[in-house]
Design a protein around this motif. Structure first.
Motif, mmCIF file in Angstrom:
data_model
loop_
_atom_site.group_PDB
_atom_site.id
_atom_site.type_symbol
_atom_site.label_atom_id
_atom_site.label_comp_id
_atom_site.label_asym_id
_atom_site.label_seq_id
_atom_site.Cartn_x
_atom_site.Cartn_y
_atom_site.Cartn_z
ATOM 1 N N PRO A 1 32.993 3.536 -6.748
ATOM 2 C CA PRO A 1 31.977 3.774 -6.025
ATOM 3 C C PRO A 1 30.533 3.882 -6.637
ATOM 4 O O PRO A 1 29.621 3.374 -5.965
ATOM 5 N N GLN B 1 26.893 10.465 -2.185
ATOM 6 C CA GLN B 1 26.342 10.989 -3.453
ATOM 7 C C GLN B 1 25.550 10.150 -4.398
ATOM 8 O O GLN B 1 24.490 10.387 -4.878
ATOM 9 N N ALA C 1 27.112 13.862 5.079
ATOM 10 C CA ALA C 1 28.485 13.205 5.601
ATOM 11 C C ALA C 1 28.407 13.262 7.026
ATOM 12 O O ALA C 1 29.042 12.726 7.884
ATOM 13 N N ASN D 1 33.734 5.989 5.059
ATOM 14 C CA ASN D 1 33.985 6.659 3.825
ATOM 15 C C ASN D 1 32.630 7.365 3.134
ATOM 16 O O ASN D 1 31.968 6.718 2.913
ATOM 17 N N THR D 2 32.652 8.621 2.995
ATOM 18 C CA THR D 2 31.543 9.326 2.532
ATOM 19 C C THR D 2 31.353 9.516 1.171
ATOM 20 O O THR D 2 30.378 10.169 0.643
ATOM 21 N N LYS D 3 32.356 8.977 0.409
ATOM 22 C CA LYS D 3 32.298 9.314 -1.155
ATOM 23 C C LYS D 3 31.265 8.372 -1.780
ATOM 24 O O LYS D 3 31.086 8.490 -2.955
#
Length: 277
Positions: A223, A95, A79, A90-92
């Protein structure tokens, strides 16, 4: 082997960093700036390692880059690094990119950096609002974007007044597997990080990733599914090989159909290369 290449670059006064095997932006810039004589030395190292089968000619082209990039493993996108590459991103989604990319053949730094650069541009920083195609155009822009289907600015104004589903019907109805006048055009409008468009493509993607996007097309903005859809497209279009061969323009064309956003992709690619290890 990477240290040996850095040693050659340093001896040629192209590289001033540490001999540490970490191929950061300084090392990459040095590779790009090699003279033919220096390039021959690097090609010889790659040939001796049975990674390069081309001529030792000093022309460090796609084949040489592919061999070189095969030595540089895929980094994890953090991130913190993403915020440096694209402030406000947006870091979501990270993963899922980190967890799933190898499954779709992404195993080198070049592939990760170019995948990230292209998807950042396509999604405007993984902005959740841009994961379904938006038809909120000004008349001039709408006509220019879809001039094959909308003949004039006046026609665009009339269409805009009818709402976004009507625009979608005009430009996507009756093609890409969509029916005519049955809502398919709006239902299967562009979706995901690299936007999947049309019922045919949603159907194909559903089978590939084992998700029912035909009956539930809005899920393409979730996502995990958005990332899977982008990774599937990337693999299907042969973008990984283009990335390893540093064919950035060709990769952009495979994703976008042309050179739109190419300069931004190049910029984010270099930033990703700089910050990802």
């Amino acid at each position: 082997m990477l240290k040996a290449i850095q040693t050659i670059l340093k001896a040629s006064n192209l590289y001033t960093g540490a001999i540490d095997g970490q191929i950061g932006l300084g090392s990459l810039r040095a590779i790009e700036a090699m003279t033919p004589e220096t390039a021959k030395k690097v090609q010889k190292i790659l040939q001796d390692a049975k990674l390069y089968t081309g001529a030792i000619d000093g022309a460090f082209g796609p084949g040489s880059y592919e061999a070189f990039n095969s030595l540089i493993p895929k980094p994890t996108i953090t991130a913190e690094a993403l915020k440096k590459i694209y402030p406000g991103a947006n870091t979501k989604f990270l993963q899922y990119i980190n967890a799933l990319s190898a499954e779709y053949g992404i195993n080198t730094k070049a592939e990760v950096c170019l995948f990230l650069a292209n998807t950042l541009v396509e999604s405007m920083g993984f902005n959740a609002k841009d994961l379904r195609e938006n038809f909120n155009y000004k008349p001039e822009n709408l006509q220019r974007t879809f001039k094959k289907y909308i003949g004039s600015v006046e026609a665009a104004k009339t269409l805009i007044a009818k709402g976004q589903p009507a625009i979608c019907e005009r430009v996507y109805g009756g093609r890409m597997g969509n029916g005519v006048g049955n809502g398919d055009a709006w239902k299967y409008r562009g979706g995901g990080i690299i936007q999947t468009t049309g019922k045919t493509n949603y159907t194909r993607l559903s089978k590939a990733i084992n998700e029912d996007l035909v009956n539930f097309p809005a899920r393409i903005a979730e996502p995990e599914i958005a990332v899977k859809s982008a990774l599937f497209y990337w693999k299907d279009a042969g973008c990984g090989k283009l990335a390893k061969r540093m064919q950035i323009t060709e990769c952009r064309k495979a994703i976008n159909g042309g050179s739109n956003g190419l300069n931004e992709v190049k910029d984010y690619f270099l930033k990703a290369w700089n910050y990802l290890y």
